[in-house]
Design a protein around this motif. Structure first.
Motif, PDB file in Angstrom:
ATOM      1  N   ARG A 128      -3.307 -25.556   2.910  1.00 27.70           N
ATOM      2  CA  ARG A 128      -2.971 -24.274   3.557  1.00 27.70           C
ATOM      3  C   ARG A 128      -2.734 -23.189   2.501  1.00 27.70           C
ATOM      4  N   VAL A 129      -3.269 -21.999   2.761  1.00 31.00           N
ATOM      5  CA  VAL A 129      -3.103 -20.877   1.829  1.00 31.00           C
ATOM      6  C   VAL A 129      -2.777 -19.615   2.645  1.00 31.00           C
ATOM      7  N   GLY A 130      -1.751 -18.890   2.198  1.00 24.09           N
ATOM      8  CA  GLY A 130      -1.418 -17.633   2.852  1.00 24.09           C
ATOM      9  C   GLY A 130      -2.429 -16.557   2.466  1.00 24.09           C
ATOM     10  N   ILE A 131      -2.916 -15.841   3.496  1.00 29.35           N
ATOM     11  CA  ILE A 131      -3.951 -14.829   3.209  1.00 29.35           C
ATOM     12  C   ILE A 131      -3.658 -13.532   3.973  1.00 29.35           C
ATOM     13  N   THR A 132      -4.372 -12.498   3.576  1.00 31.85           N
ATOM     14  CA  THR A 132      -4.363 -11.256   4.360  1.00 31.85           C
ATOM     15  C   THR A 132      -5.643 -11.248   5.171  1.00 31.85           C
ATOM     16  N   LEU A 133      -5.461 -11.122   6.479  1.00 30.68           N
ATOM     17  CA  LEU A 133      -6.634 -11.103   7.366  1.00 30.68           C
ATOM     18  C   LEU A 133      -6.903  -9.656   7.751  1.00 30.68           C
ATOM     19  N   ILE A 134      -8.126  -9.218   7.529  1.00 34.61           N
ATOM     20  CA  ILE A 134      -8.483  -7.847   7.890  1.00 34.61           C
ATOM     21  C   ILE A 134      -9.567  -7.881   8.959  1.00 34.61           C
ATOM     22  N   GLY A 135      -9.184  -7.330  10.101  1.00 35.98           N
ATOM     23  CA  GLY A 135     -10.160  -7.232  11.182  1.00 35.98           C
ATOM     24  C   GLY A 135     -10.942  -5.943  11.044  1.00 35.98           C
ATOM     25  N   GLN A 222      -6.925  -8.921  16.303  1.00 38.17           N
ATOM     26  CA  GLN A 222      -6.001  -8.517  17.372  1.00 38.17           C
ATOM     27  C   GLN A 222      -5.408  -9.744  18.074  1.00 38.17           C
ATOM     28  N   VAL A 223      -6.239 -10.795  18.198  1.00 44.66           N
ATOM     29  CA  VAL A 223      -5.716 -12.054  18.763  1.00 44.66           C
ATOM     30  C   VAL A 223      -4.636 -12.630  17.847  1.00 44.66           C
ATOM     31  N   MET A 224      -4.911 -12.609  16.546  1.00 43.08           N
ATOM     32  CA  MET A 224      -3.962 -13.174  15.575  1.00 43.08           C
ATOM     33  C   MET A 224      -2.639 -12.409  15.589  1.00 43.08           C
ATOM     34  N   ILE A 225      -2.728 -11.101  15.797  1.00 42.72           N
ATOM     35  CA  ILE A 225      -1.521 -10.268  15.763  1.00 42.72           C
ATOM     36  C   ILE A 225      -0.810 -10.266  17.116  1.00 42.72           C
ATOM     37  N   GLY A 226      -1.534 -10.732  18.108  1.00 43.46           N
ATOM     38  CA  GLY A 226      -0.935 -10.840  19.432  1.00 43.46           C
ATOM     39  C   GLY A 226      -0.890  -9.528  20.186  1.00 43.46           C
ATOM     40  N   GLN A 227      -1.679  -8.551  19.791  1.00 41.82           N
ATOM     41  CA  GLN A 227      -1.693  -7.257  20.495  1.00 41.82           C
ATOM     42  C   GLN A 227      -3.140  -6.803  20.653  1.00 41.82           C
ATOM     43  N   SER A 228      -3.686  -7.054  21.802  1.00 41.19           N
ATOM     44  CA  SER A 228      -5.089  -6.713  22.005  1.00 41.19           C
ATOM     45  C   SER A 228      -5.260  -5.191  22.036  1.00 41.19           C
ATOM     46  N   GLY A 229      -6.362  -4.738  21.485  1.00 36.91           N
ATOM     47  CA  GLY A 229      -6.690  -3.314  21.487  1.00 36.91           C
ATOM     48  C   GLY A 229      -6.025  -2.508  20.381  1.00 36.91           C
ATOM     49  N   ILE A 230      -5.185  -3.175  19.601  1.00 40.27           N
ATOM     50  CA  ILE A 230      -4.464  -2.426  18.563  1.00 40.27           C
ATOM     51  C   ILE A 230      -5.338  -2.181  17.327  1.00 40.27           C
ATOM     52  N   VAL A 231      -5.153  -1.013  16.727  1.00 37.41           N
ATOM     53  CA  VAL A 231      -5.738  -0.713  15.399  1.00 37.41           C
ATOM     54  C   VAL A 231      -4.578  -0.239  14.534  1.00 37.41           C
ATOM     55  N   ASN A 232      -4.243  -0.967  13.477  1.00 36.30           N
ATOM     56  CA  ASN A 232      -3.064  -0.554  12.684  1.00 36.30           C
ATOM     57  C   ASN A 232      -3.427   0.072  11.330  1.00 36.30           C
ATOM     58  N   GLU A 233      -4.710   0.324  11.128  1.00 42.46           N
ATOM     59  CA  GLU A 233      -5.107   0.896   9.834  1.00 42.46           C
ATOM     60  C   GLU A 233      -6.438   1.626  10.003  1.00 42.46           C
ATOM     61  N   LEU A 234      -6.532   2.772   9.364  1.00 42.24           N
ATOM     62  CA  LEU A 234      -7.833   3.447   9.266  1.00 42.24           C
ATOM     63  C   LEU A 234      -8.225   3.439   7.789  1.00 42.24           C
ATOM     64  N   ARG A 235      -9.450   3.027   7.542  1.00 44.37           N
ATOM     65  CA  ARG A 235      -9.898   2.895   6.142  1.00 44.37           C
ATOM     66  C   ARG A 235     -10.873   4.034   5.837  1.00 44.37           C
ATOM     67  N   VAL A 236     -10.523   4.803   4.821  1.00 36.90           N
ATOM     68  CA  VAL A 236     -11.327   5.987   4.479  1.00 36.90           C
ATOM     69  C   VAL A 236     -12.041   5.744   3.149  1.00 36.90           C
ATOM     70  N   ARG A 237     -13.319   6.061   3.133  1.00 38.95           N
ATOM     71  CA  ARG A 237     -14.065   6.026   1.868  1.00 38.95           C
ATOM     72  C   ARG A 237     -14.581   7.434   1.593  1.00 38.95           C
ATOM     73  N   LEU A 238     -14.381   7.884   0.353  1.00 42.48           N
ATOM     74  CA  LEU A 238     -14.741   9.258  -0.018  1.00 42.48           C
ATOM     75  C   LEU A 238     -15.951   9.274  -0.933  1.00 42.48           C
ATOM     76  N   ASN A 239     -16.667  10.371  -0.859  1.00 38.11           N
ATOM     77  CA  ASN A 239     -17.803  10.516  -1.787  1.00 38.11           C
ATOM     78  C   ASN A 239     -17.305  10.577  -3.225  1.00 38.11           C
ATOM     79  N   ASN A 240     -16.146  11.224  -3.420  1.00 39.63           N
ATOM     80  CA  ASN A 240     -15.542  11.312  -4.757  1.00 39.63           C
ATOM     81  C   ASN A 240     -14.152  10.684  -4.719  1.00 39.63           C
ATOM     82  N   PRO A 241     -14.024   9.454  -5.218  1.00 44.39           N
ATOM     83  CA  PRO A 241     -12.716   8.768  -5.111  1.00 44.39           C
ATOM     84  C   PRO A 241     -11.587   9.480  -5.862  1.00 44.39           C
ATOM     85  N   LEU A 242     -11.947  10.340  -6.805  1.00 43.09           N
ATOM     86  CA  LEU A 242     -10.894  10.988  -7.605  1.00 43.09           C
ATOM     87  C   LEU A 242     -10.087  12.018  -6.807  1.00 43.09           C
TER      88      LEU A 242
END
Lengths: 413, 243
Positions: A128-135, A222-242
């Motif tokens: 068993r290994v603890g991990i971060t799961l990203i949906g 969402q199944v793992m977190i037990g809250q269907s329909g939830i979004v707890n993060e928005l991931r943004v990618r930029l043309n210029n990371p700086l």
């Protein structure tokens, strides 16, 4: 005072002392060359590391929490209120109306945004290994991360091929002896347990990601977190990371949720880079300063040998500043030629280092040493070196030219 | 009436310290244009100190040096340097030629420092001067390739290169053999005859005898002056008390 005459005298002095001049030039050249090499190595490794870091994480992450406790009604009513134990976030309810927020952000954002669900879990496959799961939403994820290019087996879109499909890092797979197609158990924080199929493997190059992060669909997370329909993060990618810092502030100002740029998320790492930069710059400065001691020595010797010449030039009517400038010019000539030779040495050293490869145990490949070539390194090293050389010449030249010509003439006579 | 090229008024040079020395003690002097003046005196009498004051190489403690009508006591060090460059030519006992440069380059040095002439004109004048001093074949030689007399003649050419009003010479024959001494004497006399002012410090009675006027210095003061046919053998004078 005719400048040509001063240059002529300075040139004659340095060219008639070939050995001394060459030693001085060699000192400057080595200082400049090694400084350029160190700057190239340092900045190369730093840029390489940051590139990997930026590639494996969103440039801006919008989280479902707020930076400060919400303003209480009493705050609004009274001028001064003392409150204690005010809860900031006692539940993670997720980001409200994520689709409309993403649509609003896409209207001005110089990049793209995708939803995700982040949670922690345990992966069980013999061990068993603890991990971060990203949906993630596989269709949108490819726009905001390099996951697609980091895939070593399968594709990001394979997540939609099977129910509860996951993509894991190669390092984690090695650790738990998992192969593509294997079934693993995922145990969530609420005690939820699901069986998932491994449909692909990725390699980011960062050990903590490759060993501790797995991807699933939004639904599985969402199944793992037990809250269907939830979004707890928005991931943004930029043309210029700086510009992530600026964008994060603007996003947070617009939607109210805590928005963390990659710089803020890694601020401890970046501050350690700043300390490292300072240390390396100090060492490089010391190298250049040390190389200028050779120039100081040479100019001291020349001015000492040339006391009679200095006296006669002054007695003929040449001004003290003009005579002094002769010796400063001599140092500048030594510095200038040393600097150009140093540039060549620096480039050769950088090229030599870039040909060396080091075995990366994580990726299992031979990785070349990253060198960053920048004209800035050459200009700064050369400029500081010239400054040190002329500065080193100034003091012996000033001392020598302050001597009263009568003292020398009487002594010689 | 003769035009005064060089004038000293109440000139004093004192060195302060644990023991004070008065090198020049209130000298008044006027040297006409084209005059050849010899300064004689025993060692330590202050004759070289007086010469350095007259040539603006040193600054007086008190008094004034007037060169071609220009008072110099209030000039800055840079302005004094400019007066030296344009109005004075120096010849010392030692030639003081720059060893890395050829004879011609040494002669060109003051002209290049002033920077008023074109390079072509400077070269022509330099060669002309060397030629007039019998050094036309030595223009491209360095000082270590010349004899003592030749070096001193190059130094004289250098002193003349900016066409100065005044030539100041400090024992110019002190390190020369008899024939070279004779050559240098003749050159200096000729320079004066051509209208330039020449002030020479010398121990040599023969050179002093060729001057228009001889000033005998003792203890920083003009003890005796001999003019024209009144020239007499150098008197025996006791050494100054401050030595």
């Amino acid at each position: 005072m005719a400048g040509n005459l001063l240059v002529n005298i300075a040139w004659t002095h340095v060219t008639t002392r070939v050995r001394q001049t060459l030693v001085g030039m060699a000192g400057v050249a080595m200082g400049v060359g090694f400084t350029i090499m160190m700057a190239g190595l340092m900045e190369g490794s730093q840029i390489d590391f940051l590139r990997q870091l930026v590639d494996t994480m969103p440039h801006v992450t919008v989280q479902d929490e707020r930076r400060a406790a919400p303003v209480q009604p009493a705050d609004r009513e009274y001028g001064a209120v003392q409150m204690s134990n005010v809860a900031n976030v006692n539940n993670r309810p997720g980001i409200r109306y994520p689709e409309s927020m993403m649509a609003s952000l896409r209207s001005w954002l110089p990049g793209d945004v995708a939803p995700s669900v982040r949670t922690t879990a345990i992966i069980d496959h013999g061990g068993r290994v603890g991990i971060t799961l990203i949906g993630i939403d596989p269709r949108l994820e490819v726009r905001v991360s390099k996951l697609a290019s980091q895939m070593r087996e399968g594709q990001v879109s394979d997540l939609q091929r099977a129910p509860n499909a996951v993509i894991i890092g190669v390092a984690l797979a090695d650790k738990l002896a998992i192969k593509t197609g294997d079934t693993v158990s995922l145990i969530g924080g609420q005690g939820t347990q699901v069986s998932a199929t491994v449909v692909g493997m990725f390699r980011s190059g960062l050990k903590r990601v490759d060993e501790g992060q797995i991807y699933a669909t939004l639904g599985t997370a969402q199944v793992m977190i037990g809250q269907s329909g939830i979004v707890n993060e928005l991931r943004v990618r930029l043309n210029n990371p700086l510009i992530a810092d600026v964008i994060a502030k603007r996003v947070e100002g617009q939607i109210g949720y805590k928005s963390v740029s990659w710089q803020e998320a890694n601020s401890d790492l970046l501050s350690s880079f700043a300390v490292r930069d300072f240390i390396v710059l100090t060492v490089m400065g010391a190298m250049l300063l040390t190389s200028s001691f050779a120039t100081y020595n040479i100019i001291s010797t020349i001015t000492n040998e040339k006391r009679q010449d200095i006296a006669i030039m002054k007695s003929l009517g040449m001004r003290e500043t003009a005579v002094r400038s002769i010796f400063i010019m001599e140092a500048a000539i030594i510095g200038l030629v040393g600097m150009i030779a140093g540039w060549a040495i620096g480039y050769a050293l950088c090229y030599g280092w870039s040909q060396i490869t080091i075995y990366n145990t994580l990726t299992g490949t031979n990785v070349p040493i990253s060198i960053y070539y920048s004209p800035r390194h050459y200009l700064i090293a050369g400029g500081i070196s010239l400054l040190c050389c002329t500065g080193a010449a100034f003091f012996p030249a000033r001392k020598a030219t302050r001597v009263h010509p009568v003292e020398i003439i009487r002594g010689a006579s | 009436m003769n035009e005064i090229a060089l004038q000293a008024v109440g000139l004093v040079r004192r060195i302060e310290g644990a023991v004070s020395h008065t090198l020049v003690n209130g000298i008044d002097l006027a040297v006409n244009k084209g005059e050849f003046v010899a300064i004689t005196g025993p060692s330590g009498s202050g004759k070289s100190s007086l010469l350095y004051l007259l040539g603006l190489l040193d600054a007086p403690t008190d008094g004034e040096v007037i060169i071609c009508g220009q008072p110099t006591s209030k000039l800055s060090e840079d302005d004094r340097a400019h007066v030296r460059l344009t109005k004075c030519g120096f010849v010392f006992q030692f030639h003081f030629l720059l060893p890395e440069f050829t004879s011609l380059e040494n002669v060109l040095l003051p002209m290049r420092a002033e920077g008023k002439m074109s390079e072509k004109d400077m070269q022509a004048r330099g060669l002309d001067l060397l030629g007039s001093l019998g050094l036309q074949d030595h223009a491209q030689k360095r000082p270590n390739q010349l004899s003592g007399g030749q070096r001193q003649r190059v130094a004289i050419a250098r002193a003349l290169s900016n066409r100065p009003e005044i030539i100041v010479a400090d024992e110019p024959t002190g390190a020369l053999d008899t024939s070279s001494t004779e050559q240098v004497f003749s050159i200096l006399r000729e320079i004066a005859d051509q209208g330039r002012t020449v002030v020479v410090v010398t121990h040599d009675p023969a050179l002093a005898a060729r001057a228009d006027r001889r000033l005998h210095i003792v203890d920083g003061k003009i003890a005796q002056t001999f003019e024209g046919q009144k020239l007499a053998p150098e008197p025996t004078v006791a050494a100054p008390t401050d030595l």
